[in-house]
Scaffold this motif. Structure first.
Motif, PDB file in Angstrom:
ATOM      1  N   SER A  83       0.835  -1.208   0.000  1.00 15.72           N
ATOM      2  CA  SER A  83       0.000   0.000   0.000  1.00 15.72           C
ATOM      3  C   SER A  83       0.868   1.255   0.000  1.00 15.72           C
ATOM      4  O   SER A  83       0.596   2.210  -0.738  1.00 15.72           O
ATOM      5  N   VAL A  87       0.929   4.059  -3.052  1.00 20.44           N
ATOM      6  CA  VAL A  87       0.658   5.486  -2.814  1.00 20.44           C
ATOM      7  C   VAL A  87       1.846   6.340  -3.247  1.00 20.44           C
ATOM      8  O   VAL A  87       1.686   7.357  -3.935  1.00 20.44           O
ATOM      9  N   ALA A  91       2.069   8.963  -6.479  1.00 21.45           N
ATOM     10  CA  ALA A  91       2.437  10.370  -6.299  1.00 21.45           C
ATOM     11  C   ALA A  91       3.500  10.779  -7.314  1.00 21.45           C
ATOM     12  O   ALA A  91       3.409  11.844  -7.937  1.00 21.45           O
TER      13      ALA A  91
END
Length: 99
Positions: A83, A87, A91
């Motif tokens: 996870s 993320v 980004a």
């Protein structure tokens, strides 16, 4: 394998950090938007997420002895590592795609 791959990736990341030293926000976004830098950053993120997962997995397997807790912690470890990688990679991809 992740340790061996991490060495050249860290070298590349240090070059990026050196270029970012003293840069303002717009310059940093512009540098990260460079496709070579963006690919390097994503490779670093994925490599270190896998490295982190494997390291924590060894600790859990060696020191957790409760039959119910061990598989639960291993699942949490995998989910957390991947996870965080997703993320962080998203980004970088967002900055690379949209500046």
């Amino acid at each position: 394998m992740t340790s061996a791959l991490g060495l050249p990736l860290v070298a590349g990341l240090l070059i990026v950090f050196w270029k970012l030293a003293g840069a303002d926000y717009a310059s940093a976004r512009l540098l990260i938007a460079n496709p070579v830098v963006a690919v390097l950053m994503v490779m670093v993120i994925v490599n270190f997420a896998v490295h982190m997962r494997l390291g924590a997995q060894v600790v859990i397997e060696d020191y957790v002895h409760r039959p119910v807790l061990k598989p639960l912690l291993l699942m949490i470890n995998t989910g957390t590592a991947y996870s965080a990688a997703i993320v962080a990679a998203l980004a970088v991809i967002r900055i690379a795609a949209f500046g």
